[in-house]
Design an enzyme around this catalytic site. Sequence first.
Site, PDB file in Angstrom:
ATOM      1  N   SER A  12      38.775  38.134  41.996  1.00 18.51           N
ATOM      2  CA  SER A  12      39.317  36.892  42.563  1.00 18.51           C
ATOM      3  C   SER A  12      40.746  36.711  42.061  1.00 18.51           C
ATOM      4  O   SER A  12      41.539  37.637  42.189  1.00 18.51           O
ATOM      5  CB  SER A  12      38.400  35.733  42.190  1.00 18.51           C
ATOM      6  OG  SER A  12      38.785  34.572  42.862  1.00 18.51           O
ATOM      7  N   HIS A  39      38.640  37.804  46.771  1.00 19.94           N
ATOM      8  CA  HIS A  39      38.795  36.470  47.377  1.00 19.94           C
ATOM      9  C   HIS A  39      40.215  36.295  47.888  1.00 19.94           C
ATOM     10  O   HIS A  39      41.173  36.633  47.206  1.00 19.94           O
ATOM     11  CB  HIS A  39      38.516  35.368  46.348  1.00 19.94           C
ATOM     12  CG  HIS A  39      37.086  35.316  45.927  1.00 19.94           C
ATOM     13  ND1 HIS A  39      36.687  34.689  44.778  1.00 19.94           N
ATOM     14  CD2 HIS A  39      35.961  35.803  46.498  1.00 19.94           C
ATOM     15  CE1 HIS A  39      35.368  34.788  44.666  1.00 19.94           C
ATOM     16  NE2 HIS A  39      34.913  35.472  45.691  1.00 19.94           N
ATOM     17  N   ASP A 132      31.588  33.452  41.143  1.00 20.65           N
ATOM     18  CA  ASP A 132      30.998  34.244  42.220  1.00 20.65           C
ATOM     19  C   ASP A 132      30.670  35.634  41.657  1.00 20.65           C
ATOM     20  O   ASP A 132      31.442  36.189  40.888  1.00 20.65           O
ATOM     21  CB  ASP A 132      32.003  34.348  43.375  1.00 20.65           C
ATOM     22  CG  ASP A 132      31.388  34.976  44.620  1.00 20.65           C
ATOM     23  OD1 ASP A 132      30.148  34.963  44.751  1.00 20.65           O
ATOM     24  OD2 ASP A 132      32.159  35.469  45.463  1.00 20.65           O
TER      25      ASP A 132
END
Lengths: 196, 278
Positions: A12, A39, A132
């Site tokens: 991310s 992401h 996540d």
Amino acid sequence: MNWFQAVVIGASAGGIKALSTVLSALPKEFPLPIIIVQHLYPHSSSRLAQILQKQSHLKIKEADEKEVIKNSVIYIAPPNYHLLIEEDRTFSLSVEGPVNYSRPSVDVLFETAALAYKSRLIGMILTGANNDGNFGVKQIKRRGGYLIIQDPETAEADSMPKAAIAAAKVNKILPIKQIGPYLLQLVNRSKKGPNI
Amino acid sequence: MDDIDNQNLELQLMLEAIHLKYGYDFRNYAKASVKRRIQHRMTKEKMANFSEMQHKLLYDVSFFERLLLDLSINVTEMFRDPTFYMALRKFVIPELRKHPFIKIWHAGCSTGEEVYSMAILLKEEGLYDQTQIYATDMNEVALKKAKDGIFDIGKLKQYTKNYQKSGGQSAFSDYYSAHYEHVVVDKSLKKNILFSDHNLATDGVFGEMNLILCRNVLIYFNRDLQNRVVGLFYDSLCPDGILCLGSKESLSFSKYTNAFDDVVKEEKIYRRLDSELI
């Protein structure tokens, strides 16, 4: 034959730089497919493959739906779609709602990859400012897969690797610079069998 | 047999049971996503396995209805992918203009956001009054929402941005009235839209369409079902009719790849070719 059959990576915030570091350490004969969720902002264009291609000897492309997963290719989840792996080792895409506020979500990729590859899978969590991947690493571990997590000390954002370490019994925690070389070594060593 | 094999077997039985009991056919859906969603429902309901779930869904209709909501993806937005709507204006509208009366089918319209986007576009291009839009979905709950035309106000900012980027010609606020927590689409957008129940996996042809839109639906189907549905679209289009798919869907690997021509390749806009050519 390699014991391992695929690598999945979740990243991310700070991920593009971290991915560049990991991928640039791999030679073009790296024998496995590498499948990445990074992401992005949902409405960003899909230039990530081009950006990372500059750093990699391996071919990098955005994953297409129903595409057959091939060795020695790096696949990136398209922005604003979840990327899933079918048990016949093809890709599926989905626009179901964000998971952990993310689409693509690391959990969705990891969860489905764990079912498709079972213990033949290497999962990797790099830098990121959320959690996540937490559920996904548990699923990989449950199926006997191998987990490499970026040392949070070397991560631009440390919460994602920290959360992964807390969630599952990981195999290896490494500074970002050592991850690529270690992955290569691990995969080459695993030709001899699962004794790793 | 490990637990994954058992689970796959149970999944197959359960999809068969759903089909037999309720008529919804998920047997040719892409497995990973169906399995993932059923698994999460199972965890939420604290059930031990798919067989336990199958029992419940056979005897408890309300449980099946909940599961049906899990299985039908209803995520959409107005003017989703603005560049697509830009391409519609530029390349498809001139084609539609040739016809005195236009028929459009929105297949898998979900909660209707993209149908209303189309209605706005047609209005701005002066074609709305000569158009009939058929908007279909298999999910009655989604369809009811679509008919109501009431949307969450939290999404308005994104929709307005999409509308502007898509080449919108007026103020987006002309098309809705805002209330505290929701917006209601303007009545005038609804008058030529017919919402109805249609299941792409089991139902048949919708005749003589000039334009069919089916975006981000085929990605949930396996190859066989994709081929069936594209065949259905082929048969439902008039000669030279236009088919629009989602940004990550394509006809390249379909049985029908030679039955269509590219109109705007990168936006997945295709034209039906004459059947003699196939």
